[in-house]
Motif scaffolding. Structure first.
Motif, PDB file in Angstrom:
ATOM      1  N   SER A 125      38.049 -13.026  11.159  1.00 26.80           N
ATOM      2  CA  SER A 125      38.220 -11.807  12.055  1.00 26.80           C
ATOM      3  C   SER A 125      39.078 -10.402  11.389  1.00 26.80           C
ATOM      4  CB  SER A 125      39.297 -12.312  12.750  1.00 26.80           C
ATOM      5  OG  SER A 125      40.534 -12.514  12.024  1.00 26.80           O
ATOM      6  N   PRO A 126      38.299  -9.170  11.627  1.00 26.12           N
ATOM      7  CA  PRO A 126      38.401  -8.676  11.067  1.00 26.12           C
ATOM      8  C   PRO A 126      39.485  -7.712  10.583  1.00 26.12           C
ATOM      9  CG  PRO A 126      37.508  -7.643  13.483  1.00 26.12           C
ATOM     10  CD  PRO A 126      37.987  -9.394  13.186  1.00 26.12           C
ATOM     11  N   GLY A 127      40.190  -7.767   9.359  1.00 28.78           N
ATOM     12  CA  GLY A 127      40.887  -7.116   8.549  1.00 28.78           C
ATOM     13  C   GLY A 127      41.975  -9.050   7.892  1.00 28.78           C
ATOM     14  N   LYS A 128      40.906  -9.714   7.588  1.00 29.21           N
ATOM     15  CA  LYS A 128      40.801 -11.352   7.568  1.00 29.21           C
ATOM     16  C   LYS A 128      39.410 -11.247   6.749  1.00 29.21           C
ATOM     17  CE  LYS A 128      45.045 -12.881  10.265  1.00 29.21           C
ATOM     18  NZ  LYS A 128      45.306 -13.486  10.488  1.00 29.21           N
ATOM     19  N   ILE A 129      39.064 -12.183   6.863  1.00 35.22           N
ATOM     20  CA  ILE A 129      37.686 -13.139   5.732  1.00 35.22           C
ATOM     21  C   ILE A 129      36.762 -12.328   6.651  1.00 35.22           C
ATOM     22  CG2 ILE A 129      36.093 -14.743   5.082  1.00 35.22           C
ATOM     23  CD1 ILE A 129      38.896 -16.576   5.209  1.00 35.22           C
ATOM     24  N   HIS A 130      35.684 -11.271   6.146  1.00 36.16           N
ATOM     25  CA  HIS A 130      34.515 -11.352   6.373  1.00 36.16           C
ATOM     26  C   HIS A 130      33.005 -11.957   6.313  1.00 36.16           C
ATOM     27  CE1 HIS A 130      31.289  -8.139   6.948  1.00 36.16           C
ATOM     28  NE2 HIS A 130      31.056  -8.213   5.860  1.00 36.16           N
ATOM     29  N   ALA A 131      32.403 -12.714   5.151  1.00 32.64           N
ATOM     30  CA  ALA A 131      31.454 -13.738   5.104  1.00 32.64           C
ATOM     31  C   ALA A 131      32.817 -14.873   4.302  1.00 32.64           C
ATOM     32  CB  ALA A 131      31.137 -12.987   3.759  1.00 32.64           C
ATOM     33  N   LEU A 132      32.057 -16.024   4.826  1.00 33.45           N
ATOM     34  CA  LEU A 132      32.684 -17.111   4.169  1.00 33.45           C
ATOM     35  C   LEU A 132      31.601 -17.778   4.346  1.00 33.45           C
ATOM     36  CD1 LEU A 132      34.581 -19.045   3.515  1.00 33.45           C
ATOM     37  CD2 LEU A 132      34.181 -20.052   6.706  1.00 33.45           C
ATOM     38  N   ALA A 133      30.831 -18.538   2.559  1.00 38.51           N
ATOM     39  CA  ALA A 133      29.735 -19.171   2.134  1.00 38.51           C
ATOM     40  C   ALA A 133      29.855 -21.082   2.305  1.00 38.51           C
ATOM     41  CB  ALA A 133      29.318 -18.925   1.061  1.00 38.51           C
ATOM     42  N   ILE A 134      29.288 -21.407   3.078  1.00 41.34           N
ATOM     43  CA  ILE A 134      29.665 -22.340   2.900  1.00 41.34           C
ATOM     44  C   ILE A 134      28.799 -23.804   2.759  1.00 41.34           C
ATOM     45  CG2 ILE A 134      30.179 -24.302   4.651  1.00 41.34           C
ATOM     46  CD1 ILE A 134      31.077 -22.370   6.736  1.00 41.34           C
TER      47      ILE A 134
END
Length: 102
Positions: free
Chosen positions: A69-78
């Motif tokens: 969410s905004p202010g937390k994780i911006h991008a997650l490569a899985i």
């Protein structure tokens, strides 16, 4: 608790046989020490057996939804594997176009 620790805790609910969470934030524009915005996840679990790649990603997103969410994780490569697919190495992450070049 850091975002990385929270992500690890969430991903452990998928009963991984192997789990790596790599903070790749320093390779992206706007980085400052302590920033947690870009992560790479390598997870190997029997839970993914019989699932297509998109379904595996959906399972990961489902347990990490509060952290993306905004202010937390911006991008997650899985990179999600079942045990017999795991060869001990995940693909390298691409360079960010916005990271300052030295």
């Amino acid at each position: 608790m850091t975002l990385e620790q929270q992500l690890i805790e969430s991903l452990n609910t998928l009963q991984p046989k192997h789990l790596e969470v790599i903070n790749e934030s320093s390779g992206h524009g706007g980085y400052f020490p302590g920033k947690e915005s870009h992560f790479k996840v390598i997870i190997v679990s029997d839970i993914f057996e019989g699932l297509r790649l998109v379904q595996r990603h959906q399972k990961v997103y489902a347990v990490a939804t509060d952290l993306i969410s905004p202010g937390k994780i911006h991008a997650l490569a899985i990179h999600a594997y079942v045990p017999n697919e795991w060869q001990g190495e995940a693909p390298a992450s691409p360079e960010c176009a916005h990271v300052p070049k030295v």
